[in-house]
Design a protein around this motif. Structure first.
Motif, PDB file in Angstrom:
ATOM      1  N   THR A   1       0.855  -1.187   0.000  1.00 17.11           N
ATOM      2  CA  THR A   1       0.000   0.000   0.000  1.00 17.11           C
ATOM      3  C   THR A   1       0.889   1.235   0.000  1.00 17.11           C
ATOM      4  OG1 THR A   1      -0.134   0.263   2.404  1.00 17.11           O
ATOM      5  CG2 THR A   1      -1.734  -1.232   1.370  1.00 17.11           C
ATOM      6  N   ILE A   2       0.325   2.363  -0.397  1.00 12.63           N
ATOM      7  CA  ILE A   2       1.100   3.602  -0.418  1.00 12.63           C
ATOM      8  C   ILE A   2       1.392   4.077   1.005  1.00 12.63           C
ATOM      9  CG2 ILE A   2      -0.918   5.134  -0.529  1.00 12.63           C
ATOM     10  CD1 ILE A   2       2.482   5.553  -2.378  1.00 12.63           C
ATOM     11  N   VAL A   3       0.579   3.678   1.982  1.00 11.36           N
ATOM     12  CA  VAL A   3       0.846   4.012   3.380  1.00 11.36           C
ATOM     13  C   VAL A   3       2.133   3.337   3.857  1.00 11.36           C
ATOM     14  CG1 VAL A   3       0.054   3.433   5.719  1.00 11.36           C
ATOM     15  CG2 VAL A   3      -1.447   4.689   4.171  1.00 11.36           C
ATOM     16  N   GLU A   4       2.342   2.094   3.466  1.00 13.58           N
ATOM     17  CA  GLU A   4       3.580   1.405   3.824  1.00 13.58           C
ATOM     18  C   GLU A   4       4.788   2.151   3.274  1.00 13.58           C
ATOM     19  OE1 GLU A   4       3.605  -2.696   2.710  1.00 13.58           O
ATOM     20  OE2 GLU A   4       1.657  -3.107   3.614  1.00 13.58           O
ATOM     21  N   ALA A   5       4.665   2.672   2.058  1.00 11.69           N
ATOM     22  CA  ALA A   5       5.763   3.418   1.450  1.00 11.69           C
ATOM     23  C   ALA A   5       6.050   4.695   2.230  1.00 11.69           C
ATOM     24  CB  ALA A   5       5.449   3.731  -0.002  1.00 11.69           C
ATOM     25  N   LEU A   6       4.982   5.410   2.635  1.00 16.53           N
ATOM     26  CA  LEU A   6       5.195   6.637   3.409  1.00 16.53           C
ATOM     27  C   LEU A   6       5.762   6.326   4.790  1.00 16.53           C
ATOM     28  CD1 LEU A   6       5.049   9.664   3.773  1.00 16.53           C
ATOM     29  CD2 LEU A   6       2.655   9.427   4.440  1.00 16.53           C
ATOM     30  N   ASP A   7       5.282   5.267   5.433  1.00 13.18           N
ATOM     31  CA  ASP A   7       5.824   4.887   6.739  1.00 13.18           C
ATOM     32  C   ASP A   7       7.332   4.686   6.653  1.00 13.18           C
ATOM     33  OD1 ASP A   7       3.308   4.970   7.849  1.00 13.18           O
ATOM     34  OD2 ASP A   7       2.985   2.801   7.776  1.00 13.18           O
ATOM     35  N   ASP A   8       7.781   4.094   5.555  1.00 13.63           N
ATOM     36  CA  ASP A   8       9.210   3.839   5.368  1.00 13.63           C
ATOM     37  C   ASP A   8       9.948   5.128   5.021  1.00 13.63           C
ATOM     38  OD1 ASP A   8      11.449   2.294   5.357  1.00 13.63           O
ATOM     39  OD2 ASP A   8      11.030   1.266   3.475  1.00 13.63           O
ATOM     40  N   ALA A   9       9.362   5.931   4.130  1.00 17.39           N
ATOM     41  CA  ALA A   9      10.008   7.184   3.717  1.00 17.39           C
ATOM     42  C   ALA A   9      10.142   8.152   4.891  1.00 17.39           C
ATOM     43  CB  ALA A   9       9.209   7.841   2.587  1.00 17.39           C
ATOM     44  N   ALA A  10       9.242   8.052   5.870  1.00 17.36           N
ATOM     45  CA  ALA A  10       9.269   8.947   7.031  1.00 17.36           C
ATOM     46  C   ALA A  10      10.509   8.733   7.896  1.00 17.36           C
ATOM     47  CB  ALA A  10       8.005   8.759   7.865  1.00 17.36           C
ATOM     48  N   ARG A  11      11.231   7.662   7.658  1.00 19.79           N
ATOM     49  CA  ARG A  11      12.468   7.406   8.406  1.00 19.79           C
ATOM     50  C   ARG A  11      13.659   8.143   7.790  1.00 19.79           C
ATOM     51  NH1 ARG A  11      10.044   2.100   8.057  1.00 19.79           N
ATOM     52  NH2 ARG A  11       9.239   1.462  10.088  1.00 19.79           N
ATOM     53  N   THR A  12      13.435   8.810   6.660  1.00 20.73           N
ATOM     54  CA  THR A  12      14.510   9.533   5.978  1.00 20.73           C
ATOM     55  C   THR A  12      14.361  11.034   6.233  1.00 20.73           C
ATOM     56  OG1 THR A  12      13.339  10.034   3.895  1.00 20.73           O
ATOM     57  CG2 THR A  12      14.270   7.816   4.133  1.00 20.73           C
TER      58      THR A  12
ATOM     59  N   ARG B   1       8.592  12.724   7.150  1.00 21.86           N
ATOM     60  CA  ARG B   1       8.271  12.430   8.549  1.00 21.86           C
ATOM     61  C   ARG B   1       7.127  13.317   9.030  1.00 21.86           C
ATOM     62  NH1 ARG B   1      13.409  12.850  12.073  1.00 21.86           N
ATOM     63  NH2 ARG B   1      13.901  11.157  10.620  1.00 21.86           N
ATOM     64  N   ASP B   2       7.215  14.610   8.702  1.00 23.55           N
ATOM     65  CA  ASP B   2       6.161  15.550   9.100  1.00 23.55           C
ATOM     66  C   ASP B   2       4.861  15.254   8.358  1.00 23.55           C
ATOM     67  OD1 ASP B   2       5.120  17.719  10.525  1.00 23.55           O
ATOM     68  OD2 ASP B   2       5.602  19.130   8.910  1.00 23.55           O
ATOM     69  N   LEU B   3       4.977  14.898   7.107  1.00 17.27           N
ATOM     70  CA  LEU B   3       3.791  14.536   6.318  1.00 17.27           C
ATOM     71  C   LEU B   3       3.047  13.384   6.978  1.00 17.27           C
ATOM     72  CD1 LEU B   3       1.914  14.390   3.858  1.00 17.27           C
ATOM     73  CD2 LEU B   3       3.726  13.152   2.636  1.00 17.27           C
ATOM     74  N   ARG B   4       3.764  12.366   7.386  1.00 15.84           N
ATOM     75  CA  ARG B   4       3.128  11.211   8.010  1.00 15.84           C
ATOM     76  C   ARG B   4       2.432  11.611   9.314  1.00 15.84           C
ATOM     77  NH1 ARG B   4       4.280   7.388  11.948  1.00 15.84           N
ATOM     78  NH2 ARG B   4       3.440   5.289  11.515  1.00 15.84           N
ATOM     79  N   ALA B   5       3.136  12.388  10.155  1.00 12.66           N
ATOM     80  CA  ALA B   5       2.564  12.774  11.445  1.00 12.66           C
ATOM     81  C   ALA B   5       1.309  13.620  11.271  1.00 12.66           C
ATOM     82  CB  ALA B   5       3.607  13.529  12.269  1.00 12.66           C
ATOM     83  N   ARG B   6       1.368  14.592  10.364  1.00 11.86           N
ATOM     84  CA  ARG B   6       0.219  15.467  10.148  1.00 11.86           C
ATOM     85  C   ARG B   6      -0.947  14.701   9.527  1.00 11.86           C
ATOM     86  NH1 ARG B   6       2.202  20.822   7.117  1.00 11.86           N
ATOM     87  NH2 ARG B   6      -0.073  21.192   7.231  1.00 11.86           N
ATOM     88  N   ALA B   7      -0.637  13.783   8.614  1.00 13.89           N
ATOM     89  CA  ALA B   7      -1.689  12.998   7.959  1.00 13.89           C
ATOM     90  C   ALA B   7      -2.397  12.095   8.965  1.00 13.89           C
ATOM     91  CB  ALA B   7      -1.091  12.174   6.826  1.00 13.89           C
TER      92      ALA B   7
END
Length: 591
Positions: free
Chosen positions: A21-32, A52-58
């Motif tokens: 899923t695209i959420v899994e991709a963002l969860d991983d990208a948030a570590r960068t 990282r901020d995108l994930r938290a705000r989303a």
């Protein structure tokens, strides 16, 4: 079929292949430490949104949307403005189990009322429960939603102010939908493509690993609108999957300062960017006026993608000639083919090889639909040029079929069909429309024409746009490009299509925008247009002059020939030149 080239590490490729899923991709990208940067029309960075901020705000916004009572699977209409809010809302929907519906901005849409009506058609089709737009565009969204059951409409700030409840997230699973993409032609009869998690991830993997052969040090730059599949998938979602940074310039700011796109490529050492043909064309014309190439360094540009419409080799040759002194390399150009019904991409030409142009006999392809190759020394007037767009991505298949459905041999023009994991599940709530273009075996009738050369696709145009005069196939792009070359003309100033004359025979019609009011100047333009079309494609045409900026465009800014034809039939283009001629004739005494 070309296999992925090992230009990313085995670990990176394995990670990209693993996302469901695209959420899994963002969860991983948030570590960068990577993310999105946004630039103003003056070239200043105005905002930054790290992954990282995108994930938290989303996630916070997702909980608020769930808390307010939006049911899982409900649609949220999202005005696709280039800024952090769009990304936050898009991914909040993913975490909340809501389906975002990106909506177009008022670019080339012909005025306030026309824009609101187009929005209304898309809203009626998508039936969203909620909608969000900036304070500037909120009145248009409210007007378009009038009479619809949309209880929750507001600005991003209105939604951010909602209480964040302690509720569980409900992200989409691998077999669920992801978003609804309205194809660029969806202005009169909206066609919402249901994009699934599977189709999105399959397309993103093909783009990253095969099409662009992405490298760890790549940097993307984009001015493409986020409501268009190339802008959304190519330069928002795929970079998250690949963990690449992106620099954004809003489409309206690109229109005002197109060379700022190249300045950002130079200043930020960008390596990947895409554009339809007209983007490259407008840069050439603006550079010719300003002559400002000082300090521009395009030597790091690795992939200059081109797609979204028919590729014009003449324009690309001009771009190369203009910007080679700034370090732009011919091999950087990369042709591609795709459509929203296949998420985005279907095929790519090889990276680093530049445009592969096929020169064919104009008469043979017009009369017999055979692409007979001709040598370079032939008279240019007898030659038609098409660009090879490469082979299908892994897991995808392309076929060119004749009217009887049989697969055609190489260099025989027919309809392009596509099958693969990126192909849509169907149009949203439109089973009959889906059935017209998607069969039970998953084959999609793209509505495009083309031919193949050893598995390489060469698109030639849209089936419905083809003009047939005396048994000859005339591509409307050829007619329009010929008119574009007249002094003072600009791309998009004219539309060519077919109509039946009084005898029932098909004829070519050109509607050309004209800024002159003097009758003599208008008559002269009509003669020039007719002569240029005669020279270019060897047919006579009927020419109608229209007011400036009156030709209809799709939501992605493309010229809509079908809409222009409908407006012509409805008498929208009343021509004072013709009226003047009739008046003059009536004034001549009989005998």
């Amino acid at each position: 079929m070309r296999l992925p080239t090992a230009v990313v590490s085995e670990r990176s490729a394995s990670r990209i292949e693993s996302y469901e899923t695209i959420v899994e991709a963002l969860d991983d990208a948030a570590r960068t430490p990577l993310g999105f940067s946004f630039y103003s029309v003056k070239g200043a960075r105005t905002d930054y949104l790290g992954y990282r901020d995108l994930r938290a705000r989303a996630i916070d916004l997702a909980r608020a949307l769930i808390q307010v009572g939006l049911p899982r699977g409900a649609r949220l209409a999202l005005m696709a403005e280039t800024g952090p809010d769009f990304m936050v809302f898009f991914f909040a929907c993913q975490y909340a189990g809501l389906v975002p519906v990106p909506l177009p901005l008022p670019l080339n849409l012909g005025g306030k009322e026309a824009y609101e009506e187009r929005l209304a058609r898309q809203l009626r089709s998508a039936a969203p429960t909620a909608g969000v737009a900036s304070a500037e565009l909120l009145p248009a969204l409210r007007a378009a939603a009038e009479g619809l059951d949309m209880p929750l409409i507001g600005t991003p700030e209105d939604f951010y102010a909602l209480p964040v409840g302690k509720v569980a997230l409900r992200p989409f699973a691998k077999d669920d939908g992801c978003y609804i993409q309205y194809s660029s032609g969806s202005t009169r009869s909206p066609q919402g493509v249901t994009v699934t998690q599977k189709s999105l991830l399959a397309n993103a993997r093909g783009i990253i690993l095969e099409g662009l052969e992405v490298r760890p040090d790549d940097r993307c730059v984009s001015w493409l609108p986020l409501y268009h599949d190339m802008g959304l998938v190519g330069f928002c979602l795929a970079p998250i999957v690949a963990q690449l940074p992106v620099d954004y310039l809003a489409p309206q700011d690109f229109a005002r300062r197109p060379l700022l796109w190249l300045e950002l490529m130079s200043r930020n050492r960008g390596t990947i960017s895409f554009s339809p043909t007209f983007g490259y064309d407008i840069c050439v014309k603006r550079a010719a006026k300003s002559g400002a190439l000082d300090g521009l360094d395009l030597s790091r540009w690795r992939v200059a993608g081109i797609g979204g419409d028919m590729i014009q080799p003449r324009v690309i040759r001009s771009f190369l000639e203009t910007f080679e002194p700034a370090g732009f390399k011919p091999g950087t150009m990369l042709a591609s083919y795709g459509l929203a019904e296949s998420t985005l991409a279907v095929s790519f030409a090889p990276v680093g090889k530049g445009l592969q142009v096929d020169r064919v006999d104009r008469e043979e392809i017009a009369v017999n639909q055979r692409a007979v190759r001709v040598p370079g020394r032939c008279d240019p007037a007898t030659v038609q040029e098409f660009v090879a767009c490469g082979t299908a991505m892994r897991g995808h298949t392309i076929e060119v079929r004749g009217e009887d459905g049989a697969v055609l041999p190489d260099r025989q023009v027919g309809r392009v069909f596509v099958r693969g994991p990126s192909v849509m599940a169907g149009y949203f709530h439109a089973p009959e429309l889906t059935g017209h273009c998607l069969d039970a075996d998953g084959w999609l009738d793209t509505g495009d024409m083309g031919y193949t050369i050893d598995g390489v696709l060469v698109p030639t145009g849209r089936c419905k746009d083809l003009i047939i005069v005396n048994g000859r196939n005339i591509w409307p792009q050829d007619v329009e490009w010929a008119v574009d070359q007249l002094p003072g003309r600009h791309r998009g100033d004219s539309a060519a299509f077919a109509m039946l004359d009084q005898t029932g025979a098909e004829m070519a019609v050109v509607v050309a925008e004209c800024r002159a009011s003097d009758i003599a100047m208008r008559l002269a333009l009509q003669r020039e247009v007719k002569a240029s079309v005669r020279r270019a494609v060897g047919v006579e045409c009927h020419v109608v002059l229209a007011p400036p900026r009156s030709l209809p465009h799709t939501s992605s800014g493309k010229l809509s020939r079908s809409a222009a034809r409908r407006e012509f039939e409805a008498g929208a283009y009343s021509d004072p030149t013709v009226e003047a001629e009739h008046a003059e004739a009536a004034a001549v005494p009989a005998g």
